[in-house]
Design an enzyme around this catalytic site. Sequence first.
Site, PDB file in Angstrom:
ATOM      1  N   LYS A  32       0.828  -1.216   0.000  1.00 24.38           N
ATOM      2  CA  LYS A  32       0.000   0.000   0.000  1.00 24.38           C
ATOM      3  C   LYS A  32       0.859   1.261   0.000  1.00 24.38           C
ATOM      4  N   ILE A  58      -4.054  -4.876   1.054  1.00 28.35           N
ATOM      5  CA  ILE A  58      -4.463  -6.282   1.207  1.00 28.35           C
ATOM      6  C   ILE A  58      -5.968  -6.404   1.480  1.00 28.35           C
ATOM      7  N   THR A 132       4.357 -11.960  15.300  1.00 25.24           N
ATOM      8  CA  THR A 132       5.283 -11.397  16.277  1.00 25.24           C
ATOM      9  C   THR A 132       5.216 -12.129  17.617  1.00 25.24           C
ATOM     10  N   ASP A 133       6.303 -12.025  18.376  1.00 25.67           N
ATOM     11  CA  ASP A 133       6.291 -12.592  19.735  1.00 25.67           C
ATOM     12  C   ASP A 133       5.425 -11.776  20.691  1.00 25.67           C
ATOM     13  N   GLU A 134       5.049 -10.541  20.277  1.00 25.47           N
ATOM     14  CA  GLU A 134       4.294  -9.671  21.197  1.00 25.47           C
ATOM     15  C   GLU A 134       2.914 -10.230  21.508  1.00 25.47           C
ATOM     16  N   TYR A 158      -1.536  -2.859  18.952  1.00 26.84           N
ATOM     17  CA  TYR A 158      -0.784  -3.536  17.886  1.00 26.84           C
ATOM     18  C   TYR A 158      -0.788  -5.051  18.105  1.00 26.84           C
ATOM     19  N   SER A 159      -0.360  -5.484  19.305  1.00 29.58           N
ATOM     20  CA  SER A 159      -0.232  -6.932  19.502  1.00 29.58           C
ATOM     21  C   SER A 159      -1.598  -7.611  19.503  1.00 29.58           C
ATOM     22  N   LYS A 162      -2.438  -8.151  15.909  1.00 29.75           N
ATOM     23  CA  LYS A 162      -1.666  -9.260  15.325  1.00 29.75           C
ATOM     24  C   LYS A 162      -2.197 -10.599  15.866  1.00 29.75           C
ATOM     25  N   ASN A 187      12.151  -9.174  18.141  1.00 29.68           N
ATOM     26  CA  ASN A 187      12.535  -7.867  17.556  1.00 29.68           C
ATOM     27  C   ASN A 187      13.618  -7.999  16.499  1.00 29.68           C
ATOM     28  N   PRO A 213      15.948   9.169  23.314  1.00 30.18           N
ATOM     29  CA  PRO A 213      14.873   8.983  24.293  1.00 30.18           C
ATOM     30  C   PRO A 213      14.751   7.543  24.763  1.00 30.18           C
ATOM     31  N   ILE A 214      14.911   7.328  26.071  1.00 33.09           N
ATOM     32  CA  ILE A 214      14.709   5.980  26.623  1.00 33.09           C
ATOM     33  C   ILE A 214      13.447   6.011  27.472  1.00 33.09           C
ATOM     34  N   ARG A 222      14.356  -6.859  25.242  1.00 34.72           N
ATOM     35  CA  ARG A 222      13.907  -7.373  23.953  1.00 34.72           C
ATOM     36  C   ARG A 222      14.926  -8.411  23.498  1.00 34.72           C
TER      37      ARG A 222
HETATM   38  P1  NAD Z   1       6.973  -2.104   8.385  1.00 34.83           P
HETATM   39  O1  NAD Z   1       6.023  -1.217   9.117  1.00 34.83           O
HETATM   40  O2  NAD Z   1       8.365  -1.663   8.180  1.00 34.83           O
HETATM   41  O3  NAD Z   1       6.378  -2.424   6.925  1.00 34.83           O
HETATM   42  C1  NAD Z   1       5.039  -2.734   6.714  1.00 34.83           C
HETATM   43  C2  NAD Z   1       4.786  -2.688   5.207  1.00 34.83           C
HETATM   44  O4  NAD Z   1       3.400  -3.064   4.989  1.00 34.83           O
HETATM   45  C3  NAD Z   1       4.969  -1.312   4.574  1.00 34.83           C
HETATM   46  O5  NAD Z   1       5.646  -1.421   3.360  1.00 34.83           O
HETATM   47  C4  NAD Z   1       3.545  -0.824   4.343  1.00 34.83           C
HETATM   48  O6  NAD Z   1       3.426   0.079   3.255  1.00 34.83           O
HETATM   49  C5  NAD Z   1       2.811  -2.123   4.083  1.00 34.83           C
HETATM   50  N1  NAD Z   1       1.379  -2.067   4.372  1.00 34.83           N
HETATM   51  C6  NAD Z   1       0.789  -1.539   5.481  1.00 34.83           C
HETATM   52  N2  NAD Z   1      -0.546  -1.664   5.385  1.00 34.83           N
HETATM   53  C7  NAD Z   1      -0.793  -2.303   4.217  1.00 34.83           C
HETATM   54  C8  NAD Z   1      -1.980  -2.738   3.569  1.00 34.83           C
HETATM   55  N3  NAD Z   1      -3.189  -2.531   4.109  1.00 34.83           N
HETATM   56  N4  NAD Z   1      -1.879  -3.360   2.378  1.00 34.83           N
HETATM   57  C9  NAD Z   1      -0.660  -3.570   1.805  1.00 34.83           C
HETATM   58  N5  NAD Z   1       0.494  -3.158   2.363  1.00 34.83           N
HETATM   59  C10 NAD Z   1       0.425  -2.545   3.565  1.00 34.83           C
HETATM   60  O7  NAD Z   1       6.902  -3.484   9.134  1.00 34.83           O
HETATM   61  P2  NAD Z   1       8.057  -4.571   9.370  1.00 34.83           P
HETATM   62  O8  NAD Z   1       8.824  -4.205  10.573  1.00 34.83           O
HETATM   63  O9  NAD Z   1       8.746  -4.821   8.089  1.00 34.83           O
HETATM   64  O10 NAD Z   1       7.161  -5.849   9.757  1.00 34.83           O
HETATM   65  C11 NAD Z   1       6.668  -6.721   8.747  1.00 34.83           C
HETATM   66  C12 NAD Z   1       5.813  -7.791   9.406  1.00 34.83           C
HETATM   67  O11 NAD Z   1       6.605  -8.508  10.348  1.00 34.83           O
HETATM   68  C13 NAD Z   1       4.624  -7.236  10.185  1.00 34.83           C
HETATM   69  O12 NAD Z   1       3.539  -8.094   9.987  1.00 34.83           O
HETATM   70  C14 NAD Z   1       5.080  -7.276  11.641  1.00 34.83           C
HETATM   71  O13 NAD Z   1       3.986  -7.443  12.499  1.00 34.83           O
HETATM   72  C15 NAD Z   1       5.978  -8.491  11.630  1.00 34.83           C
HETATM   73  N6  NAD Z   1       7.078  -8.506  12.624  1.00 34.83           N
HETATM   74  C16 NAD Z   1       7.911  -7.419  12.735  1.00 34.83           C
HETATM   75  C17 NAD Z   1       8.972  -7.475  13.641  1.00 34.83           C
HETATM   76  C18 NAD Z   1       9.934  -6.313  13.796  1.00 34.83           C
HETATM   77  O14 NAD Z   1      10.762  -6.339  14.712  1.00 34.83           O
HETATM   78  N7  NAD Z   1       9.909  -5.300  12.935  1.00 34.83           N
HETATM   79  C19 NAD Z   1       9.176  -8.621  14.419  1.00 34.83           C
HETATM   80  C20 NAD Z   1       8.288  -9.709  14.266  1.00 34.83           C
HETATM   81  C21 NAD Z   1       7.258  -9.633  13.353  1.00 34.83           C
HETATM   82  O1  DAU Z   2       8.872  -8.115  19.344  1.00 33.59           O
HETATM   83  C1  DAU Z   2       8.589  -7.925  17.997  1.00 33.59           C
HETATM   84  C2  DAU Z   2       8.108  -6.516  17.780  1.00 33.59           C
HETATM   85  O2  DAU Z   2       9.244  -5.668  17.904  1.00 33.59           O
HETATM   86  C3  DAU Z   2       7.425  -6.311  16.428  1.00 33.59           C
HETATM   87  O3  DAU Z   2       6.251  -7.077  16.390  1.00 33.59           O
HETATM   88  C4  DAU Z   2       7.078  -4.835  16.208  1.00 33.59           C
HETATM   89  O4  DAU Z   2       6.542  -4.652  14.915  1.00 33.59           O
HETATM   90  C5  DAU Z   2       8.357  -4.036  16.355  1.00 33.59           C
HETATM   91  O5  DAU Z   2       8.048  -2.653  16.234  1.00 33.59           O
HETATM   92  C6  DAU Z   2       9.010  -4.301  17.717  1.00 33.59           C
HETATM   93  O6  DAU Z   2       8.210  -3.762  18.789  1.00 33.59           O
HETATM   94  P1  DAU Z   2       8.875  -2.999  20.046  1.00 33.59           P
HETATM   95  O7  DAU Z   2       7.859  -2.142  20.660  1.00 33.59           O
HETATM   96  O8  DAU Z   2       9.610  -3.947  20.914  1.00 33.59           O
HETATM   97  O9  DAU Z   2       9.995  -2.129  19.226  1.00 33.59           O
HETATM   98  P2  DAU Z   2      10.468  -0.615  19.368  1.00 33.59           P
HETATM   99  O10 DAU Z   2      11.678  -0.471  18.506  1.00 33.59           O
HETATM  100  O11 DAU Z   2       9.356   0.344  19.170  1.00 33.59           O
HETATM  101  O12 DAU Z   2      10.929  -0.535  20.879  1.00 33.59           O
HETATM  102  C7  DAU Z   2      11.930  -1.399  21.394  1.00 33.59           C
HETATM  103  C8  DAU Z   2      12.069  -1.079  22.879  1.00 33.59           C
HETATM  104  O13 DAU Z   2      12.649   0.236  23.003  1.00 33.59           O
HETATM  105  C9  DAU Z   2      10.764  -1.037  23.625  1.00 33.59           C
HETATM  106  O14 DAU Z   2      10.951  -1.540  24.932  1.00 33.59           O
HETATM  107  C10 DAU Z   2      10.414   0.450  23.687  1.00 33.59           C
HETATM  108  C11 DAU Z   2      11.786   1.113  23.740  1.00 33.59           C
HETATM  109  N1  DAU Z   2      11.875   2.449  23.107  1.00 33.59           N
HETATM  110  C12 DAU Z   2      11.406   2.595  21.837  1.00 33.59           C
HETATM  111  C13 DAU Z   2      11.482   3.817  21.205  1.00 33.59           C
HETATM  112  C14 DAU Z   2      10.939   4.013  19.809  1.00 33.59           C
HETATM  113  C15 DAU Z   2      12.474   3.489  23.783  1.00 33.59           C
HETATM  114  O15 DAU Z   2      12.933   3.345  24.934  1.00 33.59           O
HETATM  115  N2  DAU Z   2      12.560   4.700  23.147  1.00 33.59           N
HETATM  116  C16 DAU Z   2      12.061   4.929  21.899  1.00 33.59           C
HETATM  117  O16 DAU Z   2      12.137   6.080  21.408  1.00 33.59           O
END
Ligand code: NAD
Ligand code: DAU
Length: 353
Positions: A32, A58, A132-134, A158-159, A162, A187, A213-214, A222
């Site tokens: 998208k 989708i 995701t593990d979330e 979000y979780s 999913k 992650n 920012p933490i 993670r």
């Molecule tokens: P991302 O946000 O970087 O990318 C998502 C992609 O999906 C983008 O290209 C977006 O344009 C597309 N998209 C969003 N809505 C859509 C729709 N309605 N139709 C078609 N395309 C659409 O996400 P990511 O980090 O690459 O994660 C990909 C998948 O893996 C997700 O399902 C996420 O839940 C899962 N996942 C991510 C992580 C992580 O750490 N990033 C870990 C475990 C699982």
């Molecule tokens: O566990 C898998 C998931 O990991 C995926 O399903 C998600 O799509 C992916 O975004 C990720 O989720 P988290 O929330 O764990 O990721 P994020 O990078 O947002 O944050 C990681 C950790 O860092 C979390 O404990 C929040 C913290 N954080 C995050 C941001 C953005 C901070 O402390 N400061 C920040 O600015």
Amino acid sequence: MILVTGGAGFIGANFILDWLEQSDEPVLNLDKLTYAGNLESLESLNDDNRHIFVHGDIGERNLLASVLAQYHPRAIINFAAESHVDRSIHGPEDFIQTNVLGTFHLLEETRAYYASLNDADKASFRFLHVSTDEVYGSLSASDPAFSEITPYQPNSPYSASKAASDHLVRAYHHTYHLPVLTTNCSNNYGPYQFPEKLIPLVLNNALNGKPLPIYGDGSNVRDWLYVGDHCSAIRAVLSKGKVGGVYNVGGDNEKTNLQVVHTLCDMLDELQPKNSSYREQITFVKDRPGHDQRYAINATKIFNELGWRPQETFETGIKKTVAWYLQHQDWVANVTSGEYRNWLTKNYVERAA
Ligand code: NAD
Ligand code: DAU
């Protein structure tokens, strides 16, 4: 060919690049192009006719039906999702729309397509759902890591979205015998990750002299996996996974957020030194509401059943990642223009106050 949804996002783009490095089987990429989708990540495939891009949602049933009929994929890998927890807290609706309803529409069209296949094509067809593990919720320090039989306890919009999609995928197997596979991964980090997520955000802010920012006290844990290892796990599950099976994917790399940020600062101190340490930019800000304390994956099943192993340790993977971001500041600059600035204001100004 295979159909990949969300292939312009972080993991999807890495998956397509890796896939086409190892195989000549074409990839149809349906995305998208939300704020998180960037075709620039796939620029190296511009002249490669093995990558076919379709701009779409989708949830668009007519488009899905015509794409499936025209291209006849042997597998669908569903990455498309809204993926950022903080965005789901500010506005859950898009998450329900794409992650729940979008997955439902995709499953419905896949079911119709599957019914139209001949027996041989039916036998080899797979629908792989990337999750995701979330969905398993939050662990205390002494809890055992999440396994495939850990009960679902999603805590963020979000979780929860999913988890709902995982349940739909499971139900389509149980009820309609759709040959599905599900992966629940920890992650990811690596090239092409949008700088709203912890690691690329910290790198980008550090290099721009901004606060790092933490949330809370930085003790949240993670379990980090290099994105290339997630991609190889998905390939393994697609080719060898048991139909209807669920596979947890993780690299046994548990770190507190503070440890991760310290590592990034120390690497930048070495690779791009300035007068003071990057650690001085660390700022503790208001915690994420409902912040999960700890994630950890027990990946024994995929190890034993499919023989998959991650190739990177956290130390080797993070080295590659930091080097990539230092060399690709133009990619970061392009994706952080426009909408990204509104997001920073929404998420961080109020937190700092
Ligand atoms: P991302 O946000 O970087 O990318 C998502 C992609 O999906 C983008 O290209 C977006 O344009 C597309 N998209 C969003 N809505 C859509 C729709 N309605 N139709 C078609 N395309 C659409 O996400 P990511 O980090 O690459 O994660 C990909 C998948 O893996 C997700 O399902 C996420 O839940 C899962 N996942 C991510 C992580 C992580 O750490 N990033 C870990 C475990 C699982
Ligand atoms: O566990 C898998 C998931 O990991 C995926 O399903 C998600 O799509 C992916 O975004 C990720 O989720 P988290 O929330 O764990 O990721 P994020 O990078 O947002 O944050 C990681 C950790 O860092 C979390 O404990 C929040 C913290 N954080 C995050 C941001 C953005 C901070 O402390 N400061 C920040 O600015």
